[in-house]
Each structure stands twice: as structure tokens, then as C-alpha cells.
Design a protein around this motif. Structure first.
Motif, PDB file in Angstrom:
ATOM      1  N   LEU A  52       0.818  -1.210   0.000  1.00 31.86           N
ATOM      2  CA  LEU A  52       0.000   0.000   0.000  1.00 31.86           C
ATOM      3  C   LEU A  52       0.857   1.267   0.000  1.00 31.86           C
ATOM      4  O   LEU A  52       0.499   2.269  -0.636  1.00 31.86           O
ATOM      5  N   LYS A  53       2.002   1.240   0.686  1.00 31.62           N
ATOM      6  CA  LYS A  53       2.894   2.393   0.649  1.00 31.62           C
ATOM      7  C   LYS A  53       3.458   2.596  -0.759  1.00 31.62           C
ATOM      8  O   LYS A  53       3.590   3.725  -1.230  1.00 31.62           O
ATOM      9  N   SER A  54       3.779   1.479  -1.432  1.00 33.81           N
ATOM     10  CA  SER A  54       4.271   1.574  -2.813  1.00 33.81           C
ATOM     11  C   SER A  54       3.187   2.122  -3.735  1.00 33.81           C
ATOM     12  O   SER A  54       3.463   2.933  -4.635  1.00 33.81           O
ATOM     13  N   ALA A  55       1.947   1.678  -3.507  1.00 34.31           N
ATOM     14  CA  ALA A  55       0.831   2.179  -4.319  1.00 34.31           C
ATOM     15  C   ALA A  55       0.613   3.666  -4.084  1.00 34.31           C
ATOM     16  O   ALA A  55       0.312   4.428  -5.017  1.00 34.31           O
ATOM     17  N   MET A  56       0.774   4.120  -2.840  1.00 34.72           N
ATOM     18  CA  MET A  56       0.676   5.552  -2.550  1.00 34.72           C
ATOM     19  C   MET A  56       1.750   6.332  -3.305  1.00 34.72           C
ATOM     20  O   MET A  56       1.474   7.366  -3.915  1.00 34.72           O
ATOM     21  N   ALA A  57       2.988   5.816  -3.260  1.00 28.89           N
ATOM     22  CA  ALA A  57       4.099   6.497  -3.934  1.00 28.89           C
ATOM     23  C   ALA A  57       3.886   6.551  -5.443  1.00 28.89           C
ATOM     24  O   ALA A  57       4.308   7.507  -6.105  1.00 28.89           O
ATOM     25  N   ALA A  58       3.218   5.517  -5.991  1.00 28.54           N
ATOM     26  CA  ALA A  58       2.967   5.472  -7.433  1.00 28.54           C
ATOM     27  C   ALA A  58       1.766   6.308  -7.840  1.00 28.54           C
ATOM     28  O   ALA A  58       1.489   6.459  -9.036  1.00 28.54           O
ATOM     29  N   ARG A  77      -6.362   9.228  -2.511  1.00 26.71           N
ATOM     30  CA  ARG A  77      -7.094   9.697  -1.339  1.00 26.71           C
ATOM     31  C   ARG A  77      -6.463   9.240  -0.020  1.00 26.71           C
ATOM     32  O   ARG A  77      -6.828   9.731   1.046  1.00 26.71           O
ATOM     33  N   VAL A  78      -5.544   8.272  -0.093  1.00 27.57           N
ATOM     34  CA  VAL A  78      -4.991   7.711   1.137  1.00 27.57           C
ATOM     35  C   VAL A  78      -3.942   8.641   1.721  1.00 27.57           C
ATOM     36  O   VAL A  78      -2.989   9.045   1.045  1.00 27.57           O
ATOM     37  N   VAL A 115      -5.751   1.941   7.241  1.00 25.95           N
ATOM     38  CA  VAL A 115      -5.646   2.762   6.030  1.00 25.95           C
ATOM     39  C   VAL A 115      -6.478   4.015   6.259  1.00 25.95           C
ATOM     40  O   VAL A 115      -7.699   3.934   6.404  1.00 25.95           O
ATOM     41  N   GLN A 116      -5.803   5.157   6.298  1.00 30.62           N
ATOM     42  CA  GLN A 116      -6.457   6.427   6.610  1.00 30.62           C
ATOM     43  C   GLN A 116      -6.504   7.321   5.386  1.00 30.62           C
ATOM     44  O   GLN A 116      -5.482   7.652   4.797  1.00 30.62           O
ATOM     45  N   ALA A 117      -7.722   7.725   5.001  1.00 31.34           N
ATOM     46  CA  ALA A 117      -7.884   8.653   3.878  1.00 31.34           C
ATOM     47  C   ALA A 117      -7.898  10.088   4.386  1.00 31.34           C
ATOM     48  O   ALA A 117      -7.995  10.345   5.592  1.00 31.34           O
ATOM     49  N   GLU A 118      -7.805  11.026   3.454  1.00 33.89           N
ATOM     50  CA  GLU A 118      -7.886  12.440   3.829  1.00 33.89           C
ATOM     51  C   GLU A 118      -9.260  12.722   4.435  1.00 33.89           C
ATOM     52  O   GLU A 118     -10.276  12.255   3.923  1.00 33.89           O
ATOM     53  N   GLU A 121     -12.276   2.087  -1.304  1.00 32.50           N
ATOM     54  CA  GLU A 121     -11.942   0.706  -0.934  1.00 32.50           C
ATOM     55  C   GLU A 121     -11.582  -0.139  -2.145  1.00 32.50           C
ATOM     56  O   GLU A 121     -10.751  -1.044  -2.052  1.00 32.50           O
ATOM     57  N   LEU A 122     -12.172   0.151  -3.292  1.00 28.12           N
ATOM     58  CA  LEU A 122     -11.885  -0.625  -4.500  1.00 28.12           C
ATOM     59  C   LEU A 122     -10.423  -0.483  -4.904  1.00 28.12           C
ATOM     60  O   LEU A 122      -9.781  -1.464  -5.292  1.00 28.12           O
ATOM     61  N   SER A 123      -9.863   0.715  -4.801  1.00 25.02           N
ATOM     62  CA  SER A 123      -8.462   0.927  -5.182  1.00 25.02           C
ATOM     63  C   SER A 123      -7.524   0.178  -4.242  1.00 25.02           C
ATOM     64  O   SER A 123      -6.462  -0.304  -4.652  1.00 25.02           O
ATOM     65  N   ILE A 124      -7.917   0.062  -2.981  1.00 27.80           N
ATOM     66  CA  ILE A 124      -7.106  -0.687  -2.022  1.00 27.80           C
ATOM     67  C   ILE A 124      -7.110  -2.169  -2.372  1.00 27.80           C
ATOM     68  O   ILE A 124      -6.063  -2.834  -2.370  1.00 27.80           O
TER      69      ILE A 124
END
Length: 223
Positions: free
Chosen positions: A32-38, A43-44, A56-59, A66-69
Motif C-alpha cells: 500500500l505504501k508503494s501504491a501511494m508512492a505510485a 485519497r490515502v 488505512v487512513q484517507a484524507e 476501498e476498491l483501489s485498495i
């Protein structure tokens, strides 16, 4: 894995029922951290691992996609009992003076000699499962099976100490750790280190982060 709601803008991923919950937690955090960086989780805001869960905390106010996660997690096999990154991560060396006030009692409780306790602690590669309790305090678990199993089987001390010195190296309740600053504590103290675990003036204040690998070294063995 169970998906548990944590308000409108967060979700808790619970791995307590998985065969290897600590491994699944670390893998999920890494993915999930890699997905955030990419940029695939726009929204995360943060991903926070714990012993057997990942938050997992969104803004605030934007809601959680949830689908993207779920899409991001399709890339990892959470049933495999090893971490893909462990073998390639360079261990962080932490030199220790094994003169802790609990060292003799730990040896007696574990039916080991003091040298065997030190050997079990230094011969084990430790992995940072999560950060908690105090800034920079990493909860370290043994990499797979190790000679440290007897040490990590120790429960917390029956009575906590009001002050544990900064740099104290300790074990209890399945973990090893280094106290980044003076604080109360109920763990068994094996020794001490001069390594700084937390630096407010650094761009990255914490020496340890989830997934990092640690190797303790005996200062006396190097002299």
C-alpha cells in the motif's frame, strides 16, 4: 483478511485469522505504501501497521476508495509465509553492551548461560513489525525461526520500572526493542546502546521503520 470500518475515512485490515499475520501485515503495509508512492491511492493519507492489523487512513472528509485498495492488494500473496523484501534489505547494525540489570535473571529463567542469551540475541536477524509506545520505538520480531525463540517467550516483568534509561535493549512478550528515550517500562533489560533511535532534527527522525531488518552486535566481541 477482514475489512473493518474505522469511520467514514478509514478502514482496518485485520490479519489475526491468517496463517502468518505478522508477515501479511508487513506485506500489506509495503504494497500500500508503494501504491501511494505510485499515485494509485490518491485519497490515502497514511498506512499504519500494528501487530496484526493495518489502518488505512484517507484524507478527512473525502471518504475511502476501498476498491483501489483491493486492487493494490491483488499484487501480493498474503498466504506465503516469507517477506519478499527481507532477504534484500541491508540490516541496521546496533552495537550493544550486554551488561543489562536483568541479564542474569533472563539467563536463569530461560535455563541458559549469559553467553547463550547474548548469542541468541546477536545471532538473530530481527524485523521491525511496527512502531509504537514512543517515537522511534520499534517492536522487533525474529526473522522466521531463530535461536531467540526462548527469549521472546518471556512475558513482561511482573512489575514495571518507573524509569528505563534511553538506549536500553530489551526483550518481552514476543519482541525485542531499544528504548529511544527514558521512559517507564516492563521489559527485561539485556544491555544498552549509544545508537540514536529518534532525532527530531533529522529529515527522517526515526532510525527504524516497519519492515526494516536489525542485527544486534556484541561490543565486547569486537574489542
Amino acid at each position: 483478511m477482514r475489512e473493518l470500518p474505522a469511520g467514514r475515512d478509514a478502514m482496518l485490515l485485520d490479519f489475526s485469522g491468517d496463517p502468518h499475520p505478522s508477515i501479511a501485515t508487513l506485506k500489506t503495509h509495503s504494497v500500500l505504501k508503494s501504491a501511494m508512492a505510485a499515485g494509485s491511492l490518491p485519497r490515502v493519507l497514511d498506512v499504519v501497521p500494528a501487530a496484526e492489523t493495518v489502518l488505512v487512513q484517507a484524507e478527512p472528509g473525502r471518504g475511502l476508495d476501498e476498491l483501489s485498495i483491493r486492487r493494490a492488494l491483488r499484487r501480493v500473496d498474503l498466504t506465503e509465509g516469507t517477506t519478499a523484501t527481507s532477504a534484500s534489505v541491508e540490516p541496521i547494525a546496533i552495537p550493544v553492551r550486554y551488561t543489562g540489570i536483568d541479564l542474569d535473571e533472563v539467563a536463569e529463567t530461560c535455563a541458559m548461560t549469559v553467553s547463550e542469551v547474548i548469542g541468541a540475541h546477536t545471532q538473530t536477524l530481527w524485523r521491525v513489525q511496527f512502531i509504537g509506545f514512543a517515537p522511534g520505538f520499534g517492536y522487533l520480531v525474529p526473522q522466521q525461526s531463530s535461536t531467540a525463540t526462548t527469549l521472546t517467550a518471556l512475558p513482561r516483568r511482573e512489575q514495571s520500572r518507573p524509569r528505563v534509561p534511553a538506549g536500553s535493549v530489551a526483550v518481552a512478550a514476543g519482541y525485542s526493542a531499544v528504548y529511544p528515550r527514558e521512559s517507564p517500562g516492563g521489559w527485561w533489560l539485556l544491555g544498552s546502546t549509544d545508537i540514536a533511535l529518534w532525532d527530531n532534527n533529522s529529515e527522517r527522525p526515526a532510525l527504524l521503520t516497519p519492515g526494516a531488518v536489525v542485527r544486534f552486535t556484541d561490543v565486547r566481541a569486537d574489542t
